[in-house]
Design an enzyme around this catalytic site. Sequence first.
Site, PDB file in Angstrom:
ATOM      1  N   TRP A 101       0.831  -1.213   0.000  1.00 34.36           N
ATOM      2  CA  TRP A 101       0.000   0.000   0.000  1.00 34.36           C
ATOM      3  C   TRP A 101       0.861   1.258   0.000  1.00 34.36           C
ATOM      4  O   TRP A 101       0.551   2.229  -0.696  1.00 34.36           O
ATOM      5  CB  TRP A 101      -0.978  -0.007   1.169  1.00 34.36           C
ATOM      6  CG  TRP A 101      -1.971  -1.125   1.084  1.00 34.36           C
ATOM      7  CD1 TRP A 101      -2.132  -2.157   1.949  1.00 34.36           C
ATOM      8  CD2 TRP A 101      -2.943  -1.333   0.043  1.00 34.36           C
ATOM      9  NE1 TRP A 101      -3.132  -2.998   1.517  1.00 34.36           N
ATOM     10  CE2 TRP A 101      -3.649  -2.512   0.355  1.00 34.36           C
ATOM     11  CE3 TRP A 101      -3.277  -0.641  -1.121  1.00 34.36           C
ATOM     12  CZ2 TRP A 101      -4.673  -3.014  -0.458  1.00 34.36           C
ATOM     13  CZ3 TRP A 101      -4.301  -1.138  -1.930  1.00 34.36           C
ATOM     14  CH2 TRP A 101      -4.987  -2.311  -1.598  1.00 34.36           C
ATOM     15  N   ASP A 171      -1.406   6.633   6.366  1.00 35.66           N
ATOM     16  CA  ASP A 171      -2.511   5.747   6.005  1.00 35.66           C
ATOM     17  C   ASP A 171      -2.713   4.781   7.181  1.00 35.66           C
ATOM     18  O   ASP A 171      -1.854   3.945   7.456  1.00 35.66           O
ATOM     19  CB  ASP A 171      -2.135   4.984   4.726  1.00 35.66           C
ATOM     20  CG  ASP A 171      -3.156   3.930   4.322  1.00 35.66           C
ATOM     21  OD1 ASP A 171      -4.139   3.706   5.050  1.00 35.66           O
ATOM     22  OD2 ASP A 171      -2.951   3.316   3.244  1.00 35.66           O
ATOM     23  N   LYS A 195     -11.753  -1.768   6.717  1.00 37.76           N
ATOM     24  CA  LYS A 195     -10.913  -2.692   7.455  1.00 37.76           C
ATOM     25  C   LYS A 195     -11.417  -2.791   8.903  1.00 37.76           C
ATOM     26  O   LYS A 195     -11.857  -3.834   9.331  1.00 37.76           O
ATOM     27  CB  LYS A 195      -9.442  -2.251   7.435  1.00 37.76           C
ATOM     28  CG  LYS A 195      -8.889  -2.005   6.028  1.00 37.76           C
ATOM     29  CD  LYS A 195      -8.756  -3.301   5.217  1.00 37.76           C
ATOM     30  CE  LYS A 195      -8.650  -3.081   3.710  1.00 37.76           C
ATOM     31  NZ  LYS A 195      -7.456  -2.422   3.248  1.00 37.76           N
TER      32      LYS A 195
HETATM   33  C1  LIG Z   1      -7.006  -1.916   2.006  1.00 36.64           C
HETATM   34  C2  LIG Z   1      -5.989  -0.852   2.109  1.00 36.64           C
HETATM   35  C3  LIG Z   1      -5.912   0.190   1.174  1.00 36.64           C
HETATM   36  C4  LIG Z   1      -6.799   0.266  -0.046  1.00 36.64           C
HETATM   37  O1  LIG Z   1      -8.101   0.576   0.292  1.00 36.64           O
HETATM   38  P1  LIG Z   1      -9.209   0.829  -0.815  1.00 36.64           P
HETATM   39  O2  LIG Z   1     -10.327   1.393  -0.034  1.00 36.64           O
HETATM   40  O3  LIG Z   1      -9.511  -0.481  -1.455  1.00 36.64           O
HETATM   41  O4  LIG Z   1      -8.669   1.800  -1.809  1.00 36.64           O
HETATM   42  C5  LIG Z   1      -4.956   1.163   1.378  1.00 36.64           C
HETATM   43  N1  LIG Z   1      -4.133   1.130   2.431  1.00 36.64           N
HETATM   44  C6  LIG Z   1      -4.187   0.151   3.350  1.00 36.64           C
HETATM   45  C7  LIG Z   1      -3.251   0.164   4.508  1.00 36.64           C
HETATM   46  C8  LIG Z   1      -5.116  -0.871   3.221  1.00 36.64           C
HETATM   47  O5  LIG Z   1      -5.157  -1.847   4.136  1.00 36.64           O
END
Ligand SMILES: *Cc1c(COP(=O)(O)O)cnc(C)c1O
Length: 360
Positions: A101, A171, A195
């Site tokens: 990511w 993030d 998540k």
């Molecule tokens: C799942 C995830 C993403 C991507 O998320 P989307 O909503 O599918 O764009 C980005 N960063 C992390 C840390 C993730 O776990």
Amino acid sequence: MSRVYNFSAGPAVLPEEVLKEVAAEMLDCNGTGMSVLEMSHRSPAFQAIIDEAEKDLRELMNIPDNYRVLFLQGGASLQFAMIPMNLMKNGVADYIVTGQWAKKAYEEAKKYGKANKIASSEDETFSYIPDCSDLPISEDADYVYICENNTIYGTKYKTLPNTKGKILVSDVSSCFLSEPVDVSKYGIIYGGVQKNVGPAGMVIAIVREDLITDDVLPGTPTMMKYKIHDDNGSMYNTPNCFNIYVCGKVFKWLKNMGGLEVMKQRNEEKAKILYDFLDESKLFRGTVRKEDRSLMNVPFVTGDKDLDAKFVKEAKAAGFENLKGHRSVGGMRASIYNAMPIEGVKALVEFMKKFEEENL
Ligand SMILES: *Cc1c(COP(=O)(O)O)cnc(C)c1O
């Protein structure tokens, strides 16, 4: 009806109480005689829902007044572009690459300016967090970017990097609301909610107010400006109303549980059960450096691909779903987010012990 223990990395398990409430309000939400799915986002009833959600989130995370809370679409991945478009005033940013990511965010940022990879753990399949105490931070960097909990690899920053005064962008998709954080240490802290918080299709970005300006990269689409969303209370266009509503219920659930300090203790307790077993097991082992272990995503292997596959299959038959590791790493991964009850983790460990006895 029988519920499984769902160890999916995302979309993932939600609190059963929340799901029941959502179901109960499906035909009549808060006395409106309609579902939230049918409601105008301009209605007072919906305004109350979004206002309450923001208020509860602010309380839970202790968000300072000089930070804005934005409910945005495009998932976490759209932020990979939105962040450089809004923040790259000098056209320079530093990225710490600790997994897929972070790497995707870094690759995306390259389209908009000079993105520097100042540290990486790719040399050892992202199984650790690099030492970030004295990195070569660029003098003109507009921000330093991290992915705080690496969903796929199961690592987490235990201390934030020393950004040498630069803005930190993080993030937190897979550790959102799993423990208290000091929001004031970040310029932007954001996460896709599917998540650890709510349904798929929304990201919550908590942005320091001085970073929200009209001074964005030329050609930035209107929908990609933080300012347009902030000026319009996250309703420049139709927001993901249902998602905001479910997240609001999860925030209430977290408050009822006792808040993020209590969630942290619970999450530590749950993770310990699984990690302690992995450390003593003769069949299974964890795949990341111990000091960097995530409380949320726990990858493990037997060391034998066929045995891994057998485990995933038998676990599924026993009611433990989504234990297959990410396609890029193989093995297994148990995501044990806020809504995973401690009984789920204990039952998984019991199952693993039994599997070990039968297959060693
Ligand atoms: C799942 C995830 C993403 C991507 O998320 P989307 O909503 O599918 O764009 C980005 N960063 C992390 C840390 C993730 O776990």
